[in-house]
Every structure is written in C-alpha cells, then in structure tokens.
Design an enzyme around this catalytic site. Structure first.
Site, PDB file in Angstrom:
ATOM      1  N   LYS A  10       0.827  -1.214   0.000  1.00 19.47           N
ATOM      2  CA  LYS A  10       0.000   0.000   0.000  1.00 19.47           C
ATOM      3  C   LYS A  10       0.861   1.264   0.000  1.00 19.47           C
ATOM      4  CE  LYS A  10      -4.004  -2.179   2.222  1.00 19.47           C
ATOM      5  NZ  LYS A  10      -5.115  -1.947   3.189  1.00 19.47           N
ATOM      6  N   TYR A  50     -12.302  -2.746  -4.150  1.00 17.46           N
ATOM      7  CA  TYR A  50     -12.876  -2.893  -2.807  1.00 17.46           C
ATOM      8  C   TYR A  50     -14.405  -2.868  -2.815  1.00 17.46           C
ATOM      9  CZ  TYR A  50      -8.325  -2.488  -0.453  1.00 17.46           C
ATOM     10  OH  TYR A  50      -7.055  -2.715   0.025  1.00 17.46           O
ATOM     11  N   PHE A  58     -15.938   2.844   6.485  1.00 22.03           N
ATOM     12  CA  PHE A  58     -14.559   3.242   6.175  1.00 22.03           C
ATOM     13  C   PHE A  58     -14.277   3.267   4.679  1.00 22.03           C
ATOM     14  CE2 PHE A  58     -14.552  -1.361   7.173  1.00 22.03           C
ATOM     15  CZ  PHE A  58     -14.007  -1.884   6.001  1.00 22.03           C
ATOM     16  N   ARG A  86      -1.421 -14.363   4.510  1.00 20.51           N
ATOM     17  CA  ARG A  86      -2.160 -13.730   5.609  1.00 20.51           C
ATOM     18  C   ARG A  86      -1.389 -13.858   6.926  1.00 20.51           C
ATOM     19  NH1 ARG A  86      -6.782 -11.723   4.314  1.00 20.51           N
ATOM     20  NH2 ARG A  86      -7.672 -11.739   6.409  1.00 20.51           N
ATOM     21  N   THR A  92      -5.329  -7.288  10.479  1.00 27.72           N
ATOM     22  CA  THR A  92      -5.653  -6.063   9.729  1.00 27.72           C
ATOM     23  C   THR A  92      -5.267  -4.812  10.516  1.00 27.72           C
ATOM     24  OG1 THR A  92      -7.524  -7.214   8.732  1.00 27.72           O
ATOM     25  CG2 THR A  92      -7.534  -4.823   8.565  1.00 27.72           C
ATOM     26  N   ARG A 103       2.630  -6.228   9.147  1.00 25.27           N
ATOM     27  CA  ARG A 103       1.878  -5.087   9.697  1.00 25.27           C
ATOM     28  C   ARG A 103       2.431  -4.647  11.049  1.00 25.27           C
ATOM     29  NH1 ARG A 103      -3.717  -7.576   7.449  1.00 25.27           N
ATOM     30  NH2 ARG A 103      -3.956  -6.293   5.580  1.00 25.27           N
ATOM     31  N   ASN A 113      -2.133   0.278   6.619  1.00 25.32           N
ATOM     32  CA  ASN A 113      -1.702  -0.997   7.208  1.00 25.32           C
ATOM     33  C   ASN A 113      -0.768  -1.797   6.295  1.00 25.32           C
ATOM     34  OD1 ASN A 113      -3.659  -1.902   5.431  1.00 25.32           O
ATOM     35  ND2 ASN A 113      -4.670  -3.248   6.901  1.00 25.32           N
ATOM     36  N   HIS A 116      -2.160  -5.454   1.566  1.00 25.42           N
ATOM     37  CA  HIS A 116      -3.432  -6.164   1.408  1.00 25.42           C
ATOM     38  C   HIS A 116      -3.118  -7.577   0.944  1.00 25.42           C
ATOM     39  CE1 HIS A 116      -7.460  -7.274   0.072  1.00 25.42           C
ATOM     40  NE2 HIS A 116      -6.864  -7.775  -0.982  1.00 25.42           N
ATOM     41  N   GLU A 127      -9.304 -11.245  -7.421  1.00 24.16           N
ATOM     42  CA  GLU A 127      -8.356 -10.132  -7.250  1.00 24.16           C
ATOM     43  C   GLU A 127      -7.145 -10.262  -8.171  1.00 24.16           C
ATOM     44  OE1 GLU A 127      -7.580  -9.817  -3.039  1.00 24.16           O
ATOM     45  OE2 GLU A 127      -9.639  -9.158  -2.626  1.00 24.16           O
TER      46      GLU A 127
END
Ligand code: CMP
Length: 141
Positions: A10, A50, A58, A86, A92, A103, A113, A116, A127
């Site tokens: 990100k 998203y 949010f 993950r 998250t 993270r 964060n 993704h 995705e």
C-alpha cells in the site's frame, strides 16, 4: 495445494521505502512473485477492487488512502499461498498484529496498514484477475 493470491504493498509502505523488505518476507516464506507492477490507482480502480466494502463506514477513507500514492501489486504463488500470505501480514489492525509480521513491523494504523492480501480462494481468483491478464503471470514451473 499450490495456490495464487493477490498482494498489494500500500501507499504507506511504498513511501517508507520497504518494498524490498516485504518482498524478502514473501520469498523467505517460499512464495514466488509470479506477476508484479507498480501503479497509482485511480478512484475507479480502487472502488472496483474494494467493491465488497462499498457499504462500510470506512469505504471512502479506504479509497482515498489507496489512491494517495503508488502501490505495488503482485501475484504470489506457492503451497497454501493464501493463508501463508495472511500469516506473514498479521492482523488487519497493526495494534493486534503478532510481532514479526509485516503489519506489526511496518504499519501505523488500520487504514495505513502496509499490505493487502486476498482472504479466500474465491477472492484470490477475482483479485488476481482484477489486476493481471493471464499473459502477465509468469510461473516458474
Ligand atoms: P485490506 O486488507 O486492504 O481490506 C480492506 C481495508 O479496509 C483493510 O485492509 C483496512 O486497511 C481498511 N479498514 C479500515 N477500517 C477497517 C475496519 N474497521 N475493518 C476492516 N478493515 C478496515
């Protein structure tokens, strides 16, 4: 099983200059980067990506953040790639992320964060296809 998952570094992590450190974690965990590109998402691209969060409070902040600077998008491949990614990312919310996760080490808030990662086989398929054509994916075989 051998799987593919979609990962995004990100804008906050790109700005912190930790693209390589994050790539190292994928590679050290046995995941191969089989497709990759840097891009500055448009509002339309971020909203579409998203879409499942459209009704969440949010959503607007998420889209604003994801379009605030360049991101690096990659498809990761390997045994159990979806769950493995993950686990590497951590929770998250970085305040809840286990020590040593991406993270915990690089993220500063639930919005900024750092990364993704797809959360299921169905979302991984959607995705990866959202960002990459078949001919942009280069598995080592
Ligand atoms: P990501 O895995 O990219 O998926 C959606 C993102 O929304 C998530 O990471 C967070 O960065 C962001 N977000 C902001 N607030 C929340 C929240 N309350 N719950 C889940 N995700 C949130």
């Amino acid at each position: 099983a051998n799987e593919r998952t979609l990962s995004i570094i990100k804008p906050d992590a790109v700005a912190k200059n930790v693209i390589g450190e994050i790539y190292s974690r994928f590679e050290k965990a046995g995941l191969q980067i089989v497709a990759a590109k840097m891009m500055h998402l448009t509002q339309e691209q971020a909203e579409g990506f998203y879409a499942e969060h459209k009704e969440r409070p949010f959503f607007n902040d998420l889209v604003a953040f994801m379009t605030s600077g360049p991101v690096v998008v990659q498809a990761l491949e390997g045994e159990g790639a979806i769950l493995k990614n993950r686990e590497l990312m951590g929770a998250t919310n970085p305040k809840e992320a286990e020590a040593g996760t991406i993270r915990a080490d690089f993220a500063s808030s639930i919005d900024a964060n750092a990364v993704h990662g797809s959360d299921s086989a169905a979302s991984a398929e959607r995705e990866v296809a959202y960002f990459f054509n078949d001919n942009e994916i280069c598995p080592r075989g």
